[in-house]
Scaffold this motif. Structure first.
Motif, PDB file in Angstrom:
ATOM      1  N   ILE A  48      34.595  26.957 -62.918  1.00 27.31           N
ATOM      2  CA  ILE A  48      33.386  26.129 -62.973  1.00 27.31           C
ATOM      3  C   ILE A  48      33.691  24.713 -62.489  1.00 27.31           C
ATOM      4  CG2 ILE A  48      31.667  25.095 -64.491  1.00 27.31           C
ATOM      5  CD1 ILE A  48      31.293  28.096 -63.939  1.00 27.31           C
ATOM      6  N   LYS A  49      34.834  24.163 -62.886  1.00 23.08           N
ATOM      7  CA  LYS A  49      35.209  22.820 -62.435  1.00 23.08           C
ATOM      8  C   LYS A  49      35.352  22.773 -60.916  1.00 23.08           C
ATOM      9  CE  LYS A  49      37.580  20.725 -66.378  1.00 23.08           C
ATOM     10  NZ  LYS A  49      38.841  20.100 -66.834  1.00 23.08           N
ATOM     11  N   ILE A  50      36.003  23.793 -60.376  1.00 20.62           N
ATOM     12  CA  ILE A  50      36.206  23.847 -58.928  1.00 20.62           C
ATOM     13  C   ILE A  50      34.866  23.923 -58.203  1.00 20.62           C
ATOM     14  CG2 ILE A  50      37.058  25.328 -57.062  1.00 20.62           C
ATOM     15  CD1 ILE A  50      39.411  26.029 -58.978  1.00 20.62           C
ATOM     16  N   LEU A  51      33.989  24.778 -58.696  1.00 22.60           N
ATOM     17  CA  LEU A  51      32.682  24.931 -58.051  1.00 22.60           C
ATOM     18  C   LEU A  51      31.822  23.687 -58.233  1.00 22.60           C
ATOM     19  CD1 LEU A  51      31.955  28.661 -58.938  1.00 22.60           C
ATOM     20  CD2 LEU A  51      32.553  27.722 -56.698  1.00 22.60           C
ATOM     21  N   ASP A  52      31.922  23.042 -59.390  1.00 20.75           N
ATOM     22  CA  ASP A  52      31.182  21.789 -59.591  1.00 20.75           C
ATOM     23  C   ASP A  52      31.610  20.748 -58.566  1.00 20.75           C
ATOM     24  OD1 ASP A  52      29.619  22.632 -61.693  1.00 20.75           O
ATOM     25  OD2 ASP A  52      30.837  21.704 -63.261  1.00 20.75           O
ATOM     26  N   GLU A  53      32.926  20.642 -58.367  1.00 19.63           N
ATOM     27  CA  GLU A  53      33.425  19.654 -57.410  1.00 19.63           C
ATOM     28  C   GLU A  53      32.976  19.999 -55.993  1.00 19.63           C
ATOM     29  OE1 GLU A  53      37.630  18.145 -55.502  1.00 19.63           O
ATOM     30  OE2 GLU A  53      37.619  18.793 -57.589  1.00 19.63           O
ATOM     31  N   LYS A  54      33.111  21.267 -55.648  1.00 18.76           N
ATOM     32  CA  LYS A  54      32.746  21.687 -54.295  1.00 18.76           C
ATOM     33  C   LYS A  54      31.269  21.454 -54.018  1.00 18.76           C
ATOM     34  CE  LYS A  54      32.346  25.750 -51.316  1.00 18.76           C
ATOM     35  NZ  LYS A  54      32.717  27.159 -51.081  1.00 18.76           N
ATOM     36  N   TYR A  55      30.413  21.929 -54.912  1.00 15.79           N
ATOM     37  CA  TYR A  55      28.986  21.907 -54.610  1.00 15.79           C
ATOM     38  C   TYR A  55      28.318  20.567 -54.891  1.00 15.79           C
ATOM     39  CZ  TYR A  55      29.244  26.672 -53.160  1.00 15.79           C
ATOM     40  OH  TYR A  55      29.566  27.803 -52.451  1.00 15.79           O
ATOM     41  N   SER A  56      28.956  19.709 -55.663  1.00 11.89           N
ATOM     42  CA  SER A  56      28.414  18.351 -55.771  1.00 11.89           C
ATOM     43  C   SER A  56      28.532  17.668 -54.412  1.00 11.89           C
ATOM     44  CB  SER A  56      29.167  17.554 -56.842  1.00 11.89           C
ATOM     45  OG  SER A  56      30.527  17.371 -56.486  1.00 11.89           O
ATOM     46  N   ARG A  57      29.623  17.946 -53.705  1.00 12.76           N
ATOM     47  CA  ARG A  57      29.813  17.371 -52.370  1.00 12.76           C
ATOM     48  C   ARG A  57      28.866  18.018 -51.356  1.00 12.76           C
ATOM     49  NH1 ARG A  57      36.443  17.168 -51.974  1.00 12.76           N
ATOM     50  NH2 ARG A  57      36.780  15.839 -53.796  1.00 12.76           N
ATOM     51  N   MET A  58      28.777  19.342 -51.421  1.00 14.20           N
ATOM     52  CA  MET A  58      27.894  20.030 -50.482  1.00 14.20           C
ATOM     53  C   MET A  58      26.442  19.603 -50.694  1.00 14.20           C
ATOM     54  SD  MET A  58      30.010  21.684 -48.706  1.00 14.20           S
ATOM     55  CE  MET A  58      28.783  22.481 -47.688  1.00 14.20           C
ATOM     56  N   ASN A  59      26.067  19.412 -51.952  1.00 18.57           N
ATOM     57  CA  ASN A  59      24.697  19.007 -52.252  1.00 18.57           C
ATOM     58  C   ASN A  59      24.396  17.625 -51.683  1.00 18.57           C
ATOM     59  OD1 ASN A  59      22.153  19.546 -53.633  1.00 18.57           O
ATOM     60  ND2 ASN A  59      22.748  17.920 -55.053  1.00 18.57           N
ATOM     61  N   ALA A  60      25.391  16.730 -51.750  1.00 14.85           N
ATOM     62  CA  ALA A  60      25.205  15.388 -51.192  1.00 14.85           C
ATOM     63  C   ALA A  60      24.960  15.464 -49.687  1.00 14.85           C
ATOM     64  CB  ALA A  60      26.425  14.529 -51.494  1.00 14.85           C
ATOM     65  N   ILE A  61      25.686  16.354 -49.017  1.00 17.66           N
ATOM     66  CA  ILE A  61      25.493  16.528 -47.573  1.00 17.66           C
ATOM     67  C   ILE A  61      24.124  17.130 -47.288  1.00 17.66           C
ATOM     68  CG2 ILE A  61      26.295  17.797 -45.538  1.00 17.66           C
ATOM     69  CD1 ILE A  61      29.132  17.592 -46.675  1.00 17.66           C
ATOM     70  N   ASN A  62      23.776  18.176 -48.031  1.00 20.95           N
ATOM     71  CA  ASN A  62      22.494  18.855 -47.802  1.00 20.95           C
ATOM     72  C   ASN A  62      21.309  17.906 -47.969  1.00 20.95           C
ATOM     73  OD1 ASN A  62      23.863  21.267 -47.376  1.00 20.95           O
ATOM     74  ND2 ASN A  62      23.600  21.980 -49.485  1.00 20.95           N
ATOM     75  N   LYS A  63      21.398  17.017 -48.946  1.00 19.63           N
ATOM     76  CA  LYS A  63      20.267  16.139 -49.250  1.00 19.63           C
ATOM     77  C   LYS A  63      20.069  15.028 -48.221  1.00 19.63           C
ATOM     78  CE  LYS A  63      19.625  15.037 -53.608  1.00 19.63           C
ATOM     79  NZ  LYS A  63      19.913  14.638 -55.014  1.00 19.63           N
ATOM     80  N   THR A  64      21.022  14.874 -47.306  1.00 18.96           N
ATOM     81  CA  THR A  64      20.821  13.888 -46.240  1.00 18.96           C
ATOM     82  C   THR A  64      19.978  14.461 -45.107  1.00 18.96           C
ATOM     83  OG1 THR A  64      22.821  14.542 -45.029  1.00 18.96           O
ATOM     84  CG2 THR A  64      23.072  12.851 -46.746  1.00 18.96           C
TER      85      THR A  64
END
Length: 394
Positions: free
Chosen positions: A105-121
């Motif tokens: 869960i920690k790994i996925l949280d880190e990964k997708y928090s970054r991906m989400n930041a990219i997607n939202k741009t």
């Protein structure tokens, strides 16, 4: 909009790459913008810390070969040395632990928090996500991922997009490619970890009291329920026995050791009896809530009665209802334990065996008895065999 700091740096790197390549683009075919951004992101990741979870690289070229890295993260997360804090109760049956699931869960949280930041741009974040994982004609399409990995990425990125943070993850994520997990192995790994912690805690207790158990000495610790009295056997050294019994019965050490033995039992444990366990549960609950021990009370008309002539269940109910939180569920507890006490009263307290537990000790480690699985130091070859059998590779 506040952008992820690392994403901003990534964009700047990407822009620099595009600027440097501008002359070449006028003369040659243009490079895929998605590929440029991917290169920039990979370069940024290669410059970042290589410790812990950050070792997981999320670029296209690094979603494979993660089993070794996951193992390091897992080992690092649970590398805890017990020190003497001076507290009377040293042994703890439940010690802080990060399971494989916690780490995932920690790994996925880190990964997708970054991906989400990219997607939202993006002007159309959902459309961008669909392009990456569902539109094979898009320049952003992740052809390097398997169909299951693309579905996982789609599920996880949309979770973050719509909910702000994932509440549920699709664990078939590419970051875990080549890493095999298994529920039974996860459960057994925690038991091995807890044994290691309790071994250290027991040693702290012995060292504090200057107790030395000679190498090769094989002892057995036997603990009775409710009062948690300890009996040590296996040596003729009566002074050593007295010292160990005394130190184990200080604070809640014997109770915590009892609970540790109970939690370490395997399904084929010769020490476990459902009838004895239910008797222990009921007797412990009554003792901890009311202060009365069932074995000391008289049974009248199938009910346990206190020396003052009160029905024990009335005392139990009264004590539960003093707590606003417990009061809300008191009726369920009262119904359950009334039934259990009725069974014990009918059978006779002494007719049901006590839930007495034992564990061996030798060469610095506790060792389970009466079961096929032992969690002691050097006793876990069966777990390695289970990992091979289930394909677990971390």
């Amino acid at each position: 909009m506040r952008l992820n700091r690392q994403f901003i740096r990534t964009q700047l790197i990407a822009q620099n790459i595009l600027s440097k390549n501008a002359p070449a683009k006028r003369e040659n075919a243009t490079e895929n913008p998605a590929a440029v951004l991917e290169k920039a992101y990979s370069r940024l990741k290669s410059q970042s810390s290589t410790g812990g979870i950050n070792q997981f690289n999320y670029s296209k070229t690094s979603v494979s070969g993660n089993s070794g890295t996951f193992s390091k993260v897992y080992q690092s997360a649970n590398d805890r040395t017990v020190t003497d804090t001076g507290e009377e109760t040293v042994i703890q049956s439940q010690n802080p632990y990060e399971s494989e699931s916690d780490i995932r869960i920690k790994i996925l949280d880190e990964k997708y928090s970054r991906m989400n930041a990219i997607n939202k741009t993006k002007s159309d974040p959902l459309g961008y996500i669909k392009d990456k994982y569902q539109n094979s004609k898009s320049p952003y399409f992740r052809s390097d991922l398997s169909a299951a990995e693309r579905q996982a990425a789609y599920d996880n990125e949309t979770e973050w997009l719509f909910k702000g943070k994932a509440q549920n993850y699709n664990l078939q994520d590419a970051v875990f490619r080549n890493v095999t997990f298994h529920g039974e192995v996860e459960a057994e790994n925690e038991k091995v970890y807890q044994r290691g912690q309790v071994n250290q805690q027991l040693q702290v207790l012995l060292n504090r009291n200057h107790i030395h158990i000679p190498e090769g000495t094989e002892l057995t610790f036997t603990i009775t329920p409710i009062d948690y009295q300890v009996r040590v056997s296996g040596t003729d050294d009566q002074d050593l026995i007295k010292q160990i019994e005394q130190v184990l019965q200080s604070g809640d050490n014997s109770k915590e050791l009892f609970l540790h033995i109970m939690k370490s039992q395997s399904s084929d444990s010769a020490q476990f009896s459902e009838e004895a366990y239910k008797k222990y549960q009921a007797a412990r609950e009554m003792y901890e809530v009311t202060g009365y021990h069932l074995k000391d009370l008289e049974v009248i008309d199938g009910r346990y009665v206190t020396p003052e002539g009160r029905d024990l269940m009335d005392v139990y109910k009264e004590e539960l209802e003093k707590d606003p939180v417990q009061k809300q569920t008191a009726s369920y507890a009262i119904s359950y334990y009334r039934s259990e006490l009725s069974k014990i009263a009918e059978a006779g307290y002494n007719a049901i065996p006590d839930f007495i537990l034992s564990i061996d000790y030798s060469n610095g480690s506790l060792r389970d008895v009466g079961q096929s699985k032992s969690y002691g130091t050097g006793d876990t070859g069966w777990l390695e065999a289970l990992k091979r059998q289930t394909g677990v590779n971390y």
